[in-house]
Design a protein around this motif. Sequence first.
Motif, PDB file in Angstrom:
ATOM      1  N   GLU A  85       0.347   4.688  -0.764  1.00 19.62           N
ATOM      2  CA  GLU A  85       1.407   3.785  -1.209  1.00 19.62           C
ATOM      3  C   GLU A  85       2.291   3.453  -0.022  1.00 19.62           C
ATOM      4  OE1 GLU A  85       5.211   3.631  -4.291  1.00 19.62           O
ATOM      5  OE2 GLU A  85       3.571   5.046  -4.639  1.00 19.62           O
ATOM      6  N   HIS A  86       2.549   2.168   0.147  1.00 21.31           N
ATOM      7  CA  HIS A  86       3.358   1.734   1.280  1.00 21.31           C
ATOM      8  C   HIS A  86       4.148   0.501   0.880  1.00 21.31           C
ATOM      9  CE1 HIS A  86       4.444   1.321   5.522  1.00 21.31           C
ATOM     10  NE2 HIS A  86       4.152   0.034   5.435  1.00 21.31           N
ATOM     11  N   TYR A  87       5.465   0.578   1.047  1.00 19.32           N
ATOM     12  CA  TYR A  87       6.351  -0.564   0.810  1.00 19.32           C
ATOM     13  C   TYR A  87       6.195  -1.126  -0.604  1.00 19.32           C
ATOM     14  CZ  TYR A  87       9.115  -4.677   2.171  1.00 19.32           C
ATOM     15  OH  TYR A  87      10.084  -5.655   2.276  1.00 19.32           O
ATOM     16  N   GLY A  88       5.992  -0.221  -1.580  1.00 23.47           N
ATOM     17  CA  GLY A  88       5.899  -0.651  -2.967  1.00 23.47           C
ATOM     18  C   GLY A  88       4.532  -1.165  -3.373  1.00 23.47           C
ATOM     19  N   PHE A  89       3.526  -0.985  -2.508  1.00 27.31           N
ATOM     20  CA  PHE A  89       2.174  -1.422  -2.824  1.00 27.31           C
ATOM     21  C   PHE A  89       1.198  -0.272  -2.592  1.00 27.31           C
ATOM     22  CE2 PHE A  89       4.346  -5.380  -2.086  1.00 27.31           C
ATOM     23  CZ  PHE A  89       3.796  -6.242  -3.022  1.00 27.31           C
ATOM     24  N   ILE A  90       0.100  -0.312  -3.317  1.00 23.43           N
ATOM     25  CA  ILE A  90      -0.941   0.703  -3.173  1.00 23.43           C
ATOM     26  C   ILE A  90      -2.183   0.073  -2.551  1.00 23.43           C
ATOM     27  CG2 ILE A  90      -2.559   2.157  -4.457  1.00 23.43           C
ATOM     28  CD1 ILE A  90      -0.331   2.904  -6.310  1.00 23.43           C
ATOM     29  N   PHE A  91      -2.727   0.745  -1.542  1.00 22.64           N
ATOM     30  CA  PHE A  91      -3.926   0.305  -0.837  1.00 22.64           C
ATOM     31  C   PHE A  91      -5.026   1.338  -1.053  1.00 22.64           C
ATOM     32  CE2 PHE A  91      -0.187  -1.123   1.304  1.00 22.64           C
ATOM     33  CZ  PHE A  91      -0.463  -2.333   1.916  1.00 22.64           C
ATOM     34  N   ARG A  92      -6.198   0.897  -1.356  1.00 20.37           N
ATOM     35  CA  ARG A  92      -7.348   1.800  -1.347  1.00 20.37           C
ATOM     36  C   ARG A  92      -7.882   1.881   0.074  1.00 20.37           C
ATOM     37  NH1 ARG A  92     -11.775   0.324  -5.489  1.00 20.37           N
ATOM     38  NH2 ARG A  92     -12.686   2.194  -4.551  1.00 20.37           N
ATOM     39  N   LEU A  93      -8.417   3.044   0.430  1.00 22.15           N
ATOM     40  CA  LEU A  93      -8.829   3.306   1.805  1.00 22.15           C
ATOM     41  C   LEU A  93     -10.346   3.344   1.956  1.00 22.15           C
ATOM     42  CD1 LEU A  93      -6.344   6.161   2.745  1.00 22.15           C
ATOM     43  CD2 LEU A  93      -6.220   3.761   3.441  1.00 22.15           C
ATOM     44  N   PRO A  94     -10.826   2.991   3.140  1.00 23.81           N
ATOM     45  CA  PRO A  94     -12.252   3.194   3.437  1.00 23.81           C
ATOM     46  C   PRO A  94     -12.571   4.684   3.480  1.00 23.81           C
ATOM     47  CG  PRO A  94     -11.244   1.648   4.974  1.00 23.81           C
ATOM     48  CD  PRO A  94     -10.125   2.292   4.212  1.00 23.81           C
ATOM     49  N   ASN A  95     -13.832   5.007   3.524  1.00 20.38           N
ATOM     50  CA  ASN A  95     -14.253   6.407   3.580  1.00 20.38           C
ATOM     51  C   ASN A  95     -13.849   7.048   4.908  1.00 20.38           C
ATOM     52  OD1 ASN A  95     -15.642   6.552   1.020  1.00 20.38           O
ATOM     53  ND2 ASN A  95     -17.184   5.205   1.927  1.00 20.38           N
ATOM     54  N   GLU A 255     -15.748  -6.135   6.716  1.00 17.10           N
ATOM     55  CA  GLU A 255     -15.964  -5.976   5.272  1.00 17.10           C
ATOM     56  C   GLU A 255     -15.013  -4.937   4.676  1.00 17.10           C
ATOM     57  OE1 GLU A 255     -18.284  -6.005   7.542  1.00 17.10           O
ATOM     58  OE2 GLU A 255     -19.794  -7.512   7.005  1.00 17.10           O
ATOM     59  N   GLU A 256     -14.745  -3.873   5.428  1.00 18.40           N
ATOM     60  CA  GLU A 256     -13.812  -2.844   4.944  1.00 18.40           C
ATOM     61  C   GLU A 256     -12.382  -3.384   4.903  1.00 18.40           C
ATOM     62  OE1 GLU A 256     -15.862   1.370   6.273  1.00 18.40           O
ATOM     63  OE2 GLU A 256     -14.953   0.111   7.837  1.00 18.40           O
ATOM     64  N   ILE A 257     -12.020  -4.171   5.904  1.00 19.98           N
ATOM     65  CA  ILE A 257     -10.683  -4.776   5.901  1.00 19.98           C
ATOM     66  C   ILE A 257     -10.542  -5.733   4.724  1.00 19.98           C
ATOM     67  CG2 ILE A 257      -9.136  -6.325   7.152  1.00 19.98           C
ATOM     68  CD1 ILE A 257     -10.222  -5.137   9.744  1.00 19.98           C
ATOM     69  N   ASN A 258     -11.561  -6.548   4.491  1.00 22.65           N
ATOM     70  CA  ASN A 258     -11.522  -7.479   3.357  1.00 22.65           C
ATOM     71  C   ASN A 258     -11.327  -6.726   2.042  1.00 22.65           C
ATOM     72  OD1 ASN A 258     -12.057  -9.500   5.206  1.00 22.65           O
ATOM     73  ND2 ASN A 258     -14.221  -9.688   4.674  1.00 22.65           N
ATOM     74  N   ALA A 259     -12.059  -5.617   1.889  1.00 21.61           N
ATOM     75  CA  ALA A 259     -11.960  -4.832   0.655  1.00 21.61           C
ATOM     76  C   ALA A 259     -10.580  -4.206   0.513  1.00 21.61           C
ATOM     77  CB  ALA A 259     -13.040  -3.752   0.643  1.00 21.61           C
ATOM     78  N   MET A 260     -10.004  -3.745   1.625  1.00 21.86           N
ATOM     79  CA  MET A 260      -8.655  -3.174   1.580  1.00 21.86           C
ATOM     80  C   MET A 260      -7.635  -4.207   1.127  1.00 21.86           C
ATOM     81  SD  MET A 260      -8.141  -0.739   4.890  1.00 21.86           S
ATOM     82  CE  MET A 260      -6.401  -0.787   4.529  1.00 21.86           C
ATOM     83  N   VAL A 261      -7.709  -5.399   1.711  1.00 19.34           N
ATOM     84  CA  VAL A 261      -6.764  -6.459   1.347  1.00 19.34           C
ATOM     85  C   VAL A 261      -6.913  -6.813  -0.130  1.00 19.34           C
ATOM     86  CG1 VAL A 261      -6.143  -8.877   1.737  1.00 19.34           C
ATOM     87  CG2 VAL A 261      -6.639  -7.387   3.688  1.00 19.34           C
ATOM     88  N   ALA A 262      -8.160  -6.883  -0.596  1.00 22.74           N
ATOM     89  CA  ALA A 262      -8.403  -7.224  -2.001  1.00 22.74           C
ATOM     90  C   ALA A 262      -7.935  -6.125  -2.950  1.00 22.74           C
ATOM     91  CB  ALA A 262      -9.893  -7.502  -2.216  1.00 22.74           C
ATOM     92  N   SER A 263      -7.794  -4.889  -2.431  1.00 26.65           N
ATOM     93  CA  SER A 263      -7.415  -3.759  -3.294  1.00 26.65           C
ATOM     94  C   SER A 263      -5.909  -3.608  -3.463  1.00 26.65           C
ATOM     95  CB  SER A 263      -7.977  -2.456  -2.711  1.00 26.65           C
ATOM     96  OG  SER A 263      -7.206  -2.024  -1.583  1.00 26.65           O
ATOM     97  N   ILE A 264      -5.121  -4.359  -2.725  1.00 24.61           N
ATOM     98  CA  ILE A 264      -3.664  -4.177  -2.756  1.00 24.61           C
ATOM     99  C   ILE A 264      -3.115  -4.523  -4.140  1.00 24.61           C
ATOM    100  CG2 ILE A 264      -1.464  -4.865  -1.740  1.00 24.61           C
ATOM    101  CD1 ILE A 264      -2.973  -5.604   0.804  1.00 24.61           C
ATOM    102  N   ARG A 265      -2.350  -3.596  -4.683  1.00 23.56           N
ATOM    103  CA  ARG A 265      -1.717  -3.783  -5.987  1.00 23.56           C
ATOM    104  C   ARG A 265      -0.278  -3.271  -5.929  1.00 23.56           C
ATOM    105  NH1 ARG A 265      -5.720  -6.092  -6.168  1.00 23.56           N
ATOM    106  NH2 ARG A 265      -7.407  -6.120  -7.713  1.00 23.56           N
ATOM    107  N   PRO A 266       0.619  -3.858  -6.715  1.00 21.82           N
ATOM    108  CA  PRO A 266       1.978  -3.306  -6.791  1.00 21.82           C
ATOM    109  C   PRO A 266       1.942  -1.879  -7.320  1.00 21.82           C
ATOM    110  CG  PRO A 266       1.903  -5.513  -7.727  1.00 21.82           C
ATOM    111  CD  PRO A 266       0.477  -5.097  -7.498  1.00 21.82           C
ATOM    112  N   ALA A 267       2.744  -1.012  -6.740  1.00 24.39           N
ATOM    113  CA  ALA A 267       2.767   0.388  -7.163  1.00 24.39           C
ATOM    114  C   ALA A 267       3.204   0.516  -8.616  1.00 24.39           C
ATOM    115  CB  ALA A 267       3.698   1.186  -6.258  1.00 24.39           C
ATOM    116  N   SER A 268       3.961  -0.441  -9.106  1.00 23.74           N
ATOM    117  CA  SER A 268       4.443  -0.390 -10.492  1.00 23.74           C
ATOM    118  C   SER A 268       3.315  -0.541 -11.503  1.00 23.74           C
ATOM    119  CB  SER A 268       5.480  -1.491 -10.725  1.00 23.74           C
ATOM    120  OG  SER A 268       4.928  -2.769 -10.430  1.00 23.74           O
ATOM    121  N   ASP A 269       2.156  -1.054 -11.045  1.00 25.08           N
ATOM    122  CA  ASP A 269       1.018  -1.226 -11.956  1.00 25.08           C
ATOM    123  C   ASP A 269       0.279   0.084 -12.195  1.00 25.08           C
ATOM    124  OD1 ASP A 269       1.718  -3.841 -11.974  1.00 25.08           O
ATOM    125  OD2 ASP A 269      -0.004  -4.572 -10.813  1.00 25.08           O
ATOM    126  N   HIS A 270       0.636   1.131 -11.446  1.00 25.51           N
ATOM    127  CA  HIS A 270      -0.095   2.398 -11.552  1.00 25.51           C
ATOM    128  C   HIS A 270       0.788   3.467 -12.174  1.00 25.51           C
ATOM    129  CE1 HIS A 270      -3.652   1.319  -9.001  1.00 25.51           C
ATOM    130  NE2 HIS A 270      -2.811   0.359  -8.656  1.00 25.51           N
TER     131      HIS A 270
END
Length: 270
Positions: A85-95, A255-270
Amino acid sequence: MEDQALKWWHVRWGLAGRIISRFAIVSGKLIGLLFLVGAVGWGVLYLLQPWLSSQHLGKIDPQLSIIPVSISNKAESPLSNSNIEHYGFIFRLPNKGIARTIEQTTLVRFPNGMLEFPRPERYEDSLVFASTHNDEHVEKLLGREMLHSQFKLMQVAMLATPEQVKWWRFRSSQNERASLLLVLKFIALTESSPVHALTIRPVYTISSGEFHGFQVGNPDVPPYEARIDLYDGADRHLAFDIWGGEGHGQVLTQEEINAMVASIRPASDH
């Protein structure tokens, strides 16, 4: 004899006076001409200043002639179940990423380098914003709306190139605007990646969901480094860097960067 000598001295002094007078007149005209040439030269430099400064910047940083293009590789790689979680958003990470946070800066270590989420920067703390803040002339050139949107300002600045500033337009508003945007682009590129400033790197436009922004650098080719700047619908700025030590291998794929950007969600959604 004395009268003749006196007359002779009068003649000589008269001739000397006329010579001095002529010399003074000629000198005055020459000095006036030099001042005129200097004034004209200064005036020409003043009129050409936007073009001269833009040409100078272009020689210092050839990167300024590059404009963003849409990223061609839009594929996404599978990510791990780990997230940060960073700056109110959640990012999924590569392996294989190990994350830790140090004074609001989040670092994710990979075998060949780092993924860094720097401390969130307020708009007013940005050097780009500081260059335009509370300046009526800048507001006249760019417009109030653009100065109140980080993304809109960067979007226009990234499209500026030295070639857009023409010498024959002198100090027209068109030239001054293009020159100003070029300076902002130079500041933004240097501020976003000071380690590799003044080196030529590709610049891409990226977009996913409500996020739009730019990517500087290609993570799939040496030096395997990139900077991603994203702006959401509320104009909040999110950024992360991919980098490593000298001579490092590939840290992340596009491809991993693209997936990370697509995974960004507001932390309030979790």
